[in-house]
Motif scaffolding. Structure first.
Motif, PDB file in Angstrom:
ATOM      1  N   GLU A 122      -3.184 123.820  17.429  1.00 44.50           N
ATOM      2  CA  GLU A 122      -2.260 122.715  17.188  1.00 44.50           C
ATOM      3  C   GLU A 122      -2.372 122.174  15.764  1.00 44.50           C
ATOM      4  OE1 GLU A 122      -2.792 121.152  21.824  1.00 44.50           O
ATOM      5  OE2 GLU A 122      -2.977 119.738  20.161  1.00 44.50           O
ATOM      6  N   THR A 123      -3.243 122.746  14.982  1.00 43.19           N
ATOM      7  CA  THR A 123      -3.571 122.267  13.619  1.00 43.19           C
ATOM      8  C   THR A 123      -3.742 120.754  13.616  1.00 43.19           C
ATOM      9  OG1 THR A 123      -1.242 122.144  12.934  1.00 43.19           O
ATOM     10  CG2 THR A 123      -2.418 124.204  12.506  1.00 43.19           C
ATOM     11  N   SER A 124      -4.537 120.282  14.560  1.00 41.37           N
ATOM     12  CA  SER A 124      -4.725 118.836  14.685  1.00 41.37           C
ATOM     13  C   SER A 124      -6.194 118.461  14.607  1.00 41.37           C
ATOM     14  CB  SER A 124      -4.125 118.338  16.001  1.00 41.37           C
ATOM     15  OG  SER A 124      -4.885 118.811  17.102  1.00 41.37           O
ATOM     16  N   SER A 130     -10.356 122.299   1.362  1.00 43.78           N
ATOM     17  CA  SER A 130     -10.380 123.721   1.669  1.00 43.78           C
ATOM     18  C   SER A 130     -10.951 124.504   0.498  1.00 43.78           C
ATOM     19  CB  SER A 130      -8.974 124.228   1.996  1.00 43.78           C
ATOM     20  OG  SER A 130      -8.202 124.304   0.816  1.00 43.78           O
ATOM     21  N   SER A 161      -9.227 127.978   5.883  1.00 45.33           N
ATOM     22  CA  SER A 161      -9.808 127.151   6.939  1.00 45.33           C
ATOM     23  C   SER A 161     -10.419 125.915   6.296  1.00 45.33           C
ATOM     24  CB  SER A 161     -10.897 127.933   7.689  1.00 45.33           C
ATOM     25  OG  SER A 161     -10.338 129.017   8.384  1.00 45.33           O
ATOM     26  N   GLN A 212      -2.421 122.741   0.598  1.00 42.92           N
ATOM     27  CA  GLN A 212      -2.774 122.091   1.849  1.00 42.92           C
ATOM     28  C   GLN A 212      -2.119 120.715   1.913  1.00 42.92           C
ATOM     29  OE1 GLN A 212      -7.065 121.855   1.819  1.00 42.92           O
ATOM     30  NE2 GLN A 212      -7.114 120.134   0.420  1.00 42.92           N
ATOM     31  N   ASN A 252      -2.507 115.789  11.606  1.00 45.58           N
ATOM     32  CA  ASN A 252      -2.231 117.217  11.572  1.00 45.58           C
ATOM     33  C   ASN A 252      -2.413 117.717  10.144  1.00 45.58           C
ATOM     34  OD1 ASN A 252      -0.353 116.230  14.010  1.00 45.58           O
ATOM     35  ND2 ASN A 252      -0.949 118.371  14.300  1.00 45.58           N
ATOM     36  N   TYR A 253      -2.781 118.963  10.011  1.00 46.68           N
ATOM     37  CA  TYR A 253      -3.041 119.514   8.689  1.00 46.68           C
ATOM     38  C   TYR A 253      -2.346 120.859   8.556  1.00 46.68           C
ATOM     39  CZ  TYR A 253      -6.091 122.881  10.863  1.00 46.68           C
ATOM     40  OH  TYR A 253      -6.558 123.914  11.640  1.00 46.68           O
ATOM     41  N   SER A 254      -2.152 121.251   7.317  1.00 43.98           N
ATOM     42  CA  SER A 254      -1.743 122.621   7.034  1.00 43.98           C
ATOM     43  C   SER A 254      -2.532 123.083   5.825  1.00 43.98           C
ATOM     44  CB  SER A 254      -0.239 122.720   6.759  1.00 43.98           C
ATOM     45  OG  SER A 254       0.086 122.073   5.557  1.00 43.98           O
ATOM     46  N   SER A 255      -3.006 124.317   5.897  1.00 39.26           N
ATOM     47  CA  SER A 255      -3.840 124.826   4.821  1.00 39.26           C
ATOM     48  C   SER A 255      -3.813 126.350   4.841  1.00 39.26           C
ATOM     49  CB  SER A 255      -5.277 124.327   4.981  1.00 39.26           C
ATOM     50  OG  SER A 255      -6.116 124.884   3.992  1.00 39.26           O
ATOM     51  N   LYS A 266      -7.387 124.225  16.522  1.00 38.72           N
ATOM     52  CA  LYS A 266      -6.772 125.121  15.549  1.00 38.72           C
ATOM     53  C   LYS A 266      -5.355 125.488  15.957  1.00 38.72           C
ATOM     54  CE  LYS A 266      -7.642 129.358  12.949  1.00 38.72           C
ATOM     55  NZ  LYS A 266      -8.596 130.471  12.710  1.00 38.72           N
TER      56      LYS A 266
END
Lengths: 113, 113
Positions: free
Chosen positions: B71-73, B95, B30, B2, B24-27, B69
């Motif tokens: 926009e992963t923001s 996460s 969830s 993540q 912004n995130y990435s994982s 979700k």
């Protein structure tokens, strides 16, 4: 209620001297424990984390080490400090469950001179 | 793995105007998402958290954040800035993959009179 204690609040140490920062948590059992460093003008860098007594994971190779001699005690150490070790050190704890935040100590401002 | 990206290292606003701090995130999982505030030489204080319930989360001191979700923001907003809001703000993700808090680099909020 849970509390986290971190000390000392400020520390000025000469290059080459040893370091010991201590963090203790009250009011919870088997927490995950973390040491972060915040260099001037930069974000938080994870240095070490621990999921149990004697279990230490290092994220960044350096001259620092960490130990967890008791369930709720986390110690950050160095045998010989470098100038680059200066920064703001934060201890934190969290539980290994979703939807729970991490809780932070008040930090230690370390200046290596 | 993540990661968390805070798009602005500094945001400058006038007192009484709206605040927007972007994250912004990435994982792979969830995540739970958090915003923390840090005043100079202090520990981190939790502002608010998203834990898969309502997508619009209200926190302390008039701050709120909306989880998007698509926009992963998870941007942080406040309708009207106050001088006391001047601080460093961190977006954090946790996460189920590792439970280790992952920090953005931080955004320094500057409030002008």
């Amino acid at each position: 209620s849970q509390t986290i204690h971190q000390w000392p609040a400020t520390l000025v140490q000469p290059v080459g001297s040893p370091l010991s920062l201590e963090c203790t948590v009250e009011g919870t059992s088997n927490p995950n424990l973390y040491w972060y460093r915040q260099a001037a003008g930069r974000g938080l860098q994870l240095l070490f984390y621990s999921v149990g007594i004697g279990q230490i994971s290092s994220e960044v190779p350096q001259n620092l080490s960490a130990s967890r001699p008791q369930d709720r005690q986390f110690i950050l150490s160095s045998k010989k400090l470098l100038l680059s070790d200066s920064g703001f050190y934060l201890c934190a704890w969290s539980l290994e469950t979703l939807n729970t935040e991490a809780f932070f100590g008040q930090g230690t401002r370390l200046t290596v001179v | 793995a993540q990661s968390v990206t805070q798009l602005d290292s500094h945001v400058s606003v006038s007192e009484g105007t709206p605040v927007l701090l972007r994250c912004n995130y990435s994982s792979s999982y969830s995540p739970s998402l958090f915003w923390y505030v840090q005043h100079p030489n202090k520990g981190l204080q939790l502002l608010l958290k998203y834990t898969s319930a309502a997508t619009l989360v209200k926190g302390i001191n008039g701050f709120e954040a909306e989880f998007k979700k698509s926009e992963t923001s998870f941007h942080l907003t406040k309708p009207s800035a106050h001088m006391s809001d001047a601080a460093e703000y961190f977006c954090v993700a946790i996460s189920g993959g590792s439970y280790i808090p992952t920090f953005g680099r931080g955004t320094s909020l500057i409030v002008h009179p």
